[in-house]
Design a protein around this motif. Sequence first.
Motif, PDB file in Angstrom:
ATOM      1  N   ALA A 103       0.827  -1.214   0.000  1.00  0.00           N
ATOM      2  CA  ALA A 103       0.000   0.000   0.000  1.00  0.00           C
ATOM      3  C   ALA A 103       0.860   1.264   0.000  1.00  0.00           C
ATOM      4  CB  ALA A 103      -0.925  -0.007   1.214  1.00  0.00           C
ATOM      5  N   ALA A 104       2.100   1.138   0.450  1.00  0.00           N
ATOM      6  CA  ALA A 104       2.994   2.297   0.570  1.00  0.00           C
ATOM      7  C   ALA A 104       3.357   2.872  -0.796  1.00  0.00           C
ATOM      8  CB  ALA A 104       4.272   1.875   1.301  1.00  0.00           C
ATOM      9  N   ALA A 105       3.722   4.136  -0.779  1.00  0.00           N
ATOM     10  CA  ALA A 105       4.199   4.797  -1.992  1.00  0.00           C
ATOM     11  C   ALA A 105       5.598   4.281  -2.336  1.00  0.00           C
ATOM     12  CB  ALA A 105       4.238   6.306  -1.778  1.00  0.00           C
ATOM     13  N   PRO A 106       5.976   4.336  -3.617  1.00  0.00           N
ATOM     14  CA  PRO A 106       7.307   3.872  -3.995  1.00  0.00           C
ATOM     15  C   PRO A 106       8.398   4.822  -3.518  1.00  0.00           C
ATOM     16  CG  PRO A 106       6.203   4.842  -5.885  1.00  0.00           C
ATOM     17  CD  PRO A 106       5.198   4.808  -4.766  1.00  0.00           C
ATOM     18  N   SER A 107       9.588   4.291  -3.410  1.00  0.00           N
ATOM     19  CA  SER A 107      10.758   5.088  -3.070  1.00  0.00           C
ATOM     20  C   SER A 107      11.061   6.059  -4.208  1.00  0.00           C
ATOM     21  CB  SER A 107      11.954   4.162  -2.856  1.00  0.00           C
ATOM     22  OG  SER A 107      13.153   4.904  -2.743  1.00  0.00           O
ATOM     23  N   GLY A 108      11.648   7.180  -3.876  1.00  0.00           N
ATOM     24  CA  GLY A 108      12.094   8.130  -4.886  1.00  0.00           C
ATOM     25  C   GLY A 108      13.485   7.826  -5.391  1.00  0.00           C
ATOM     26  N   GLU A 109      14.083   6.753  -4.886  1.00  0.00           N
ATOM     27  CA  GLU A 109      15.427   6.339  -5.280  1.00  0.00           C
ATOM     28  C   GLU A 109      15.369   4.975  -5.953  1.00  0.00           C
ATOM     29  OE1 GLU A 109      17.971   8.428  -4.893  1.00  0.00           O
ATOM     30  OE2 GLU A 109      16.536   9.808  -3.973  1.00  0.00           O
ATOM     31  N   LEU A 110      16.412   4.634  -6.685  1.00  0.00           N
ATOM     32  CA  LEU A 110      16.528   3.305  -7.272  1.00  0.00           C
ATOM     33  C   LEU A 110      16.628   2.283  -6.149  1.00  0.00           C
ATOM     34  CD1 LEU A 110      17.003   1.420  -9.749  1.00  0.00           C
ATOM     35  CD2 LEU A 110      19.450   1.873  -9.432  1.00  0.00           C
ATOM     36  N   GLU A 111      15.779   1.271  -6.204  1.00  0.00           N
ATOM     37  CA  GLU A 111      15.834   0.170  -5.240  1.00  0.00           C
ATOM     38  C   GLU A 111      16.161  -1.102  -6.002  1.00  0.00           C
ATOM     39  OE1 GLU A 111      15.633   0.660  -2.027  1.00  0.00           O
ATOM     40  OE2 GLU A 111      14.969   2.748  -2.127  1.00  0.00           O
ATOM     41  N   VAL A 112      17.168  -1.830  -5.530  1.00  0.00           N
ATOM     42  CA  VAL A 112      17.609  -3.053  -6.180  1.00  0.00           C
ATOM     43  C   VAL A 112      17.571  -4.163  -5.131  1.00  0.00           C
ATOM     44  CG1 VAL A 112      19.506  -4.210  -7.388  1.00  0.00           C
ATOM     45  CG2 VAL A 112      19.150  -1.734  -7.685  1.00  0.00           C
ATOM     46  N   GLN A 113      16.831  -5.225  -5.432  1.00  0.00           N
ATOM     47  CA  GLN A 113      16.759  -6.362  -4.514  1.00  0.00           C
ATOM     48  C   GLN A 113      17.072  -7.626  -5.307  1.00  0.00           C
ATOM     49  OE1 GLN A 113      12.844  -7.381  -2.996  1.00  0.00           O
ATOM     50  NE2 GLN A 113      13.737  -8.144  -1.098  1.00  0.00           N
ATOM     51  N   VAL A 114      18.108  -8.344  -4.881  1.00  0.00           N
ATOM     52  CA  VAL A 114      18.442  -9.615  -5.517  1.00  0.00           C
ATOM     53  C   VAL A 114      17.511 -10.666  -4.925  1.00  0.00           C
ATOM     54  CG1 VAL A 114      20.229 -11.343  -5.901  1.00  0.00           C
ATOM     55  CG2 VAL A 114      20.824  -8.912  -5.904  1.00  0.00           C
ATOM     56  N   LEU A 115      16.631 -11.198  -5.759  1.00  0.00           N
ATOM     57  CA  LEU A 115      15.656 -12.184  -5.298  1.00  0.00           C
ATOM     58  C   LEU A 115      16.270 -13.575  -5.221  1.00  0.00           C
ATOM     59  CD1 LEU A 115      12.664 -10.889  -7.445  1.00  0.00           C
ATOM     60  CD2 LEU A 115      13.055 -10.481  -5.001  1.00  0.00           C
ATOM     61  N   SER A 116      17.120 -13.892  -6.172  1.00  0.00           N
ATOM     62  CA  SER A 116      17.900 -15.133  -6.118  1.00  0.00           C
ATOM     63  C   SER A 116      19.224 -14.849  -6.812  1.00  0.00           C
ATOM     64  CB  SER A 116      17.169 -16.307  -6.770  1.00  0.00           C
ATOM     65  OG  SER A 116      16.935 -16.078  -8.137  1.00  0.00           O
ATOM     66  N   ARG A 117      20.309 -15.199  -6.143  1.00  0.00           N
ATOM     67  CA  ARG A 117      21.636 -14.882  -6.669  1.00  0.00           C
ATOM     68  C   ARG A 117      22.144 -16.039  -7.516  1.00  0.00           C
ATOM     69  NH1 ARG A 117      24.486 -10.918  -5.484  1.00  0.00           N
ATOM     70  NH2 ARG A 117      23.544 -10.526  -3.449  1.00  0.00           N
ATOM     71  N   GLY A 118      22.600 -15.696  -8.714  1.00  0.00           N
ATOM     72  CA  GLY A 118      23.206 -16.689  -9.590  1.00  0.00           C
ATOM     73  C   GLY A 118      24.654 -16.916  -9.214  1.00  0.00           C
ATOM     74  N   ASP A 119      25.296 -17.820  -9.924  1.00  0.00           N
ATOM     75  CA  ASP A 119      26.704 -18.101  -9.633  1.00  0.00           C
ATOM     76  C   ASP A 119      27.575 -17.888 -10.867  1.00  0.00           C
ATOM     77  OD1 ASP A 119      25.936 -20.257 -11.160  1.00  0.00           O
ATOM     78  OD2 ASP A 119      26.360 -21.762  -9.625  1.00  0.00           O
ATOM     79  N   GLY A 120      27.048 -17.115 -11.823  1.00  0.00           N
ATOM     80  CA  GLY A 120      27.801 -16.845 -13.050  1.00  0.00           C
ATOM     81  C   GLY A 120      28.687 -15.624 -12.932  1.00  0.00           C
ATOM     82  N   GLU A 121      29.171 -15.194 -14.085  1.00  0.00           N
ATOM     83  CA  GLU A 121      30.051 -14.029 -14.163  1.00  0.00           C
ATOM     84  C   GLU A 121      29.342 -12.764 -13.687  1.00  0.00           C
ATOM     85  OE1 GLU A 121      32.608 -13.523 -17.794  1.00  0.00           O
ATOM     86  OE2 GLU A 121      31.120 -14.946 -18.579  1.00  0.00           O
TER      87      GLU A 121
END
Length: 135
Positions: free
Chosen positions: A22-40
């Motif tokens: 319900a909250a308003a979005p951030s005014g900044e870039l938000e980056v969330q790694v949902l699942s981390r890969g193991d590649g380059e």
Amino acid sequence: MTAALPEVSGSFGQKPTLAFPAAAPSGELEVQVLSRGDGELVEAGDDIEVHYLGQSWQGGVFDNSYDRGSSINFPIGVGAVIAGWDEGLVGQQVGSRVLLSIPSHLGYGDRGVPQAGIKGGDTLVFVVDIVRTSR
């Protein structure tokens, strides 16, 4: 305090669905790694291949590669895509699923992309599966 971000269902390679808070979005870039890969690690100047879903904050899906059945390729970190992608995907690992919440000033700004259903000032949310990178 962390920014409120949508909840994402689905795993790498599957079309995700988003549930917005319900909250308003951030005014900044938000980056969330949902699942981390193991590649380059993705570096600026690489060509990357991704699957993605893009949706306006509290709005509809405006684009996704899953329904088309084909990923896309583009140079990253060099201004070829919106700034939120350049800033949010450089430094991620291949095989990762990443959630990006991109404020208007790092997306399409006040002009938006009306033909795609993106209004000026919209915060954009992308779920990006990083398939590969090449230098």
